[in-house]
Enzyme design. Structure first.
Site, PDB file in Angstrom:
ATOM      1  N   ASP A 137      -3.013   4.707  -2.477  1.00 34.19           N
ATOM      2  CA  ASP A 137      -4.128   5.260  -1.727  1.00 34.19           C
ATOM      3  C   ASP A 137      -4.475   6.670  -2.200  1.00 34.19           C
ATOM      4  O   ASP A 137      -3.584   7.522  -2.321  1.00 34.19           O
ATOM      5  CB  ASP A 137      -3.748   5.285  -0.236  1.00 34.19           C
ATOM      6  CG  ASP A 137      -4.890   5.654   0.665  1.00 34.19           C
ATOM      7  OD1 ASP A 137      -5.851   4.881   0.757  1.00 34.19           O
ATOM      8  OD2 ASP A 137      -4.812   6.729   1.300  1.00 34.19           O
ATOM      9  N   ASP A 163       0.862  -1.183   0.000  1.00 38.37           N
ATOM     10  CA  ASP A 163       0.000   0.000   0.000  1.00 38.37           C
ATOM     11  C   ASP A 163       0.897   1.231   0.000  1.00 38.37           C
ATOM     12  O   ASP A 163       1.781   1.358   0.852  1.00 38.37           O
ATOM     13  CB  ASP A 163      -0.900   0.002   1.234  1.00 38.37           C
ATOM     14  CG  ASP A 163      -2.306   0.477   0.928  1.00 38.37           C
ATOM     15  OD1 ASP A 163      -2.417   1.512   0.251  1.00 38.37           O
ATOM     16  OD2 ASP A 163      -3.271  -0.175   1.350  1.00 38.37           O
ATOM     17  N   HIS A 176     -11.334  -3.204   2.749  1.00 37.80           N
ATOM     18  CA  HIS A 176     -11.171  -2.791   4.148  1.00 37.80           C
ATOM     19  C   HIS A 176     -11.977  -1.543   4.491  1.00 37.80           C
ATOM     20  O   HIS A 176     -12.137  -1.226   5.671  1.00 37.80           O
ATOM     21  CB  HIS A 176      -9.695  -2.540   4.439  1.00 37.80           C
ATOM     22  CG  HIS A 176      -9.128  -1.371   3.690  1.00 37.80           C
ATOM     23  ND1 HIS A 176      -8.998  -1.364   2.319  1.00 37.80           N
ATOM     24  CD2 HIS A 176      -8.678  -0.167   4.111  1.00 37.80           C
ATOM     25  CE1 HIS A 176      -8.488  -0.216   1.926  1.00 37.80           C
ATOM     26  NE2 HIS A 176      -8.288   0.535   2.985  1.00 37.80           N
ATOM     27  N   ASP A 177     -12.478  -0.839   3.482  1.00 35.03           N
ATOM     28  CA  ASP A 177     -13.263   0.382   3.704  1.00 35.03           C
ATOM     29  C   ASP A 177     -14.755   0.185   3.456  1.00 35.03           C
ATOM     30  O   ASP A 177     -15.528   1.134   3.596  1.00 35.03           O
ATOM     31  CB  ASP A 177     -12.777   1.501   2.776  1.00 35.03           C
ATOM     32  CG  ASP A 177     -11.462   2.119   3.244  1.00 35.03           C
ATOM     33  OD1 ASP A 177     -11.181   2.062   4.448  1.00 35.03           O
ATOM     34  OD2 ASP A 177     -10.734   2.645   2.386  1.00 35.03           O
ATOM     35  N   GLU A 181      -6.120   4.047  -6.309  1.00 40.55           N
ATOM     36  CA  GLU A 181      -7.420   4.337  -5.713  1.00 40.55           C
ATOM     37  C   GLU A 181      -7.754   5.790  -6.022  1.00 40.55           C
ATOM     38  O   GLU A 181      -6.990   6.685  -5.673  1.00 40.55           O
ATOM     39  CB  GLU A 181      -7.385   4.114  -4.202  1.00 40.55           C
ATOM     40  CG  GLU A 181      -8.741   4.337  -3.548  1.00 40.55           C
ATOM     41  CD  GLU A 181      -8.651   4.531  -2.047  1.00 40.55           C
ATOM     42  OE1 GLU A 181      -9.564   4.083  -1.343  1.00 40.55           O
ATOM     43  OE2 GLU A 181      -7.675   5.156  -1.576  1.00 40.55           O
TER      44      GLU A 181
END
Length: 564
Positions: free
Chosen positions: A214, A112, A339-340, A267
Site C-alpha cells: 500500500d 496487503d 476497492h478504491d 501501489e
C-alpha cells in the site's frame, strides 16, 4: 490506419518469463466478500467457502485486502497488530486453513502490506506518543510547532484536512498522510525497517506468497520539505529519493534468500513510466510491478469527486504510453477497478442497456494488454455502482470527509456534492458481493455492514453463471487465453487509431503470431472499416454471437479478438 509504437516485436522466450506474466490475480475485499457466521461482515470462513468458485474462474492468486487487527477507521488500512488476524475475520488458525486450501487448488495468497503508516492504536505508536524521550519516539514523524503554533508544513491529508495533528500530551505534531488515526512510520530509522522486514518474513515463513504494498513509494519522505524554513504546500508527491534504497534493502532482507514463486506489487501514487521502469527492472531487485493511477485520474478535475467527461482517446493514449514505456524493461499491472475505485462497468461502460456487452468489452480490452490483470471481486459478474440517496448511507471515510468539508466549510450545494460521491465513492466497490437473488444476495444471513446493491436479484453470480450470456464464462476464457498463449502474456503491444473516439483497437505480436483486438466502446453501431484486413483471420473470441469473421460493422459495445 494510424498507429503508435510500430516497433519490431520483442521475442521473449516464454520459458524464461516469470510466472506472473501468465497469471491473473483476483482481489478479495474480505469485509464484503462472504460472511460465514451471520454477523454481517465478511470473513476468512466466507473466503474459504468460495475457493471452488475462484478455482472454477481460473485465477492464479488472491490478493486479500487487510485482515489484521484494526480499529477500522479506514476499513482495515489502519493496522494495530501486523502479526495477528482481526477477530471479526477469524483467527490465525483459520488463516492457515485458508492458505492450505487455496494452495491445494493451485491458488496463491498475496497479503496487503500497509507499512507507510500504522494505526494510532498500534503498540509502536502508543509508545512513541507517550514521551519525547521514549525509545520509539523516532519511529514516527514528530515535529515541534512553528513559531506561530502551526504545523511544520502545509501538507494536506489524502482524506481532507491537514496532514499534521497536534498531540496535546507532548505538544508536538505527528505526520499522517491519510487519516489522523494513521500516523506515518519514519523509515529513516533503521529499527523501523528491520521490524517491518521481520514481520514480512514471518508471513512468508507461514506460507504467504507475496505482498501488495500500500502506497509504498510514500515510505520515503522529502524530509527537506518537512524541516525546511518555510511551510511546504500540499499537492504533488511526498516521495523522497531514498525509496529505491529502501525497496532494494527490503527485497534483499525478505526475498533474497528464498526460493519459490512470490509476487510483489507496489501501489505508487504519482509515479510515471520512468519511475516504474526503475522500480520494476529485475536487475534492481525492488518490486515485480506497480499500481499507478494516471489512467483512473483522467476523468477527475480539481479532486476525485469533481467528475469530468470521459475521453476514450485520452484513456487509450495513457494505457498505450504505459505499454510502450515498460515494453523493454519492467512490467505493468492491469486494472480498471479495485476497492478504491468505482465499478468498471458503471464508470467506463453502460451498466443498464449494455451491461453484459460493456463489461465483457472492457474485460477483453484490459486482459489483452501486456501486464498482469487484476480482477476485483464482482467484476467477473458485471456488478455495478450503487446509488445511495443520502450521505448517511455511506461508510467510506474519504467520501464522508469530503462531503462534510465541501458542505460545511465551503458551503457547496449538498445535492451536487452528493452526486460526486455517488459517482466516485469507494463504497461503490465495497457493497457486498452478490452471490444469489436472496434477501442479502447470499452474502450474509444477518444485516450487512453496508447495504447490498438493490439490483442483486438480477445481477448475481448464480444468475450470471447460468445465463447464456455470462460475464463469468467470458472471464474464464480470458484467463485461459493468458495461460495458454505466449503472445497474450508477452507479445508486443501496438495501439491502432489512437484518435478515434469510439474504436479501441490494437495488436499484440510475438514472433510470427499477431492478435488483433477491435472494440466499439459506445452505445451506437460502428460501421467504419476495421483498421486491419481480417479476411482469412481466425475469430478467437467475441462478445456477440453470429459474427461473420470479415464483417467490419461493430455492434454497440462489441469486442472481438482475431488471430491474423
Amino acid at each position: 490506419m494510424t498507429s503508435t509504437n510500430p516497433a519490431t516485436p520483442t521475442a521473449v522466450a516464454a520459458t524464461d518469463a516469470p510466472w506472473w506474466t501468465r497469471a491473473v490475480v483476483y482481489q478479495v475485499y474480505p469485509r464484503s466478500f462472504a460472511d460465514s457466521d451471520g454477523d454481517g461482515i465478511g470473513d476468512l470462513g466466507g473466503i474459504r467457502s468460495k475457493l471452488d468458485y475462484l478455482a472454477e474462474l481460473g485465477v492464479d492468486a488472491l490478493w486479500l485486502s487487510p485482515v489484521y487487527p484494526s480499529p477500522q477507521h479506514d476499513n482495515g488500512y489502519d493496522i494495530s497488530d501486523y502479526q495477528e488476524i482481526e477477530p471479526v475475520f477469524g483467527s490465525l488458525a483459520e488463516f492457515d486453513l485458508l492458505l492450505a486450501e487455496a494452495h491445494e487448488r493451485g491458488i496463491k495468497i498475496v497479503m496487503d502490506l500497509v507499512v507507510n503508516h500504522t494505526s494510532d492504536e498500534h503498540a509502536w505508536f502508543r509508545e512513541s506518543r507517550s514521551s519525547p524521550t521514549n525509545p520509539k519516539r523516532d519511529w514516527y514523524w514528530w515535529r515541534k510547532p512553528r513559531a506561530d503554533g502551526g504545523p511544520p508544513n502545509g501538507w494536506g491529508s489524502a482524506f481532507s484536512g491537514p496532514a499534521w495533528t497536534l498531540d496535546e500530551q507532548t505538544g508536538e505534531y505527528y505526520l499522517h498522510l491519510f487519516a489522523r488515526q494513521q500516523p506515518d512510520l519514519n523509515w529513516e530509522n533503521p529499527e523501523v525497517r528491520r521490524a517491518v522486514y521481520s514481520m514480512m518474513n514471518w508471513w512468508l515463513d507461514r506460507g504467504v506468497d507475496g505482498f501488495r504494498m500500500d502506497v509504498i513509494n510514500f515510505i520515503a519522505k522529502q524530509a527537506e520539505l518537512i524541516d525546511g524554513p518555510a511551510p511546504a504546500t500540499g499537492g504533488g508527491s511526498p516521495m523522497g529519493p531514498q525509496i529505491h534504497d529502501y525497496l532494494q534493502e527490503m527485497h534483499a532482507a525478505v526475498f533474497g534468500g528464498r526460493t519459490g514463486e512470490h509476487l510483489t506489487v507496489g501501489e505508487m501514487p504519482g509515479v510515471d513510466t520512468d519511475d516504474a521502469v526503475l522500480f520494476t527492472d529485475p536487475a534492481h531487485g525492488e518490486v515485480d510491478m506497480v499500481f499507478q493511477f494516471e489512467h483512473v485520474g483522467l476523468d477527475q478535475g480539481a479532486h476525485k469527486f469533481d467528475v469530468l467527461p470521459r475521453s476514450l482517446p485520452a484513456l487509450k493514449k495513457n494505457l498505450a504510453h504505459w505499454q510502450d514505456g515498460l515494453a523493454e524493461t519492467g512490467w505493468n499491472s492491469l486494472y480498471l477497478n479495485n476497492h478504491d475505485q468505482p465499478r468498471l462497468v458503471s464508470r467506463f461502460g453502460n451498466d443498464t442497456d449494455f451491461r453484459y456487452e460493456s463489461a465483457t468489452l472492457w474485460g477483453l480490452v484490459l486482459h489483452l494488454h501486456r501486464g498482469t490483470p487484476y480482477i476485483y471481486q464482482g467484476e467477473e459478474i458485471g456488478m455495478t455502482n450503487v446509488r445511495f440517496d443520502s450521505i448517511d448511507d455511506y461508510r467510506d471515510l474519504e467520501s464522508l470527509n469530503h462531503y462534510r468539508e465541501a458542505v460545511d466549510e465551503f458551503d457547496l450545494d449538498p445535492g451536487s456534492v452528493l452526486a460526486g460521491v455517488q459517482t466516485m465513492s469507494r463504497d461503490n466497490a465495497r457493497t457486498p458481493m452478490q452471490w444469489d437473488a436472496t434477501e442479502q444476495a447470499g452474502f450474509t444471513t444477518g444485516t450487512p455492514w453496508l447495504p447490498v446493491n438493490p439490483n442483486h436479484p438480477e445481477i448475481n453470480a448464480a444468475a450470471d453463471r447460468a445465463a447464456e450470456r455470462s460475464v463469468f464464462r467470458f472471464y474464464q476464457r480470458l484467463i485461459a487465453l493468458r495461460h495458454e498463449s505466449a503472445v497474450v502474456a508477452l507479445g508486443r503491444f501496438t495501439l491502432l487509431e489512437p484518435e478515434h473516439d469510439r474504436l479501441y483497437a490494437f495488436t499484440r505480436t510475438l514472433g510470427d503470431e499477431t492478435l488483433l483486438v477491435v472494440a466499439n466502446a459506445s452505445d451506437a453501431p460502428l460501421d467504419a472499416p476495421l483498421p486491419v484486413d481480417v479476411s482469412g483471420a481466425e475469430l478467437v473470441l467475441g462478445n456477440y454471437p453470429d459474427v461473420a469473421v470479415a464483417d467490419a460493422a461493430l455492434r454497440p459495445w462489441e469486442a472481438r479478438l482475431y488471430r491474423l
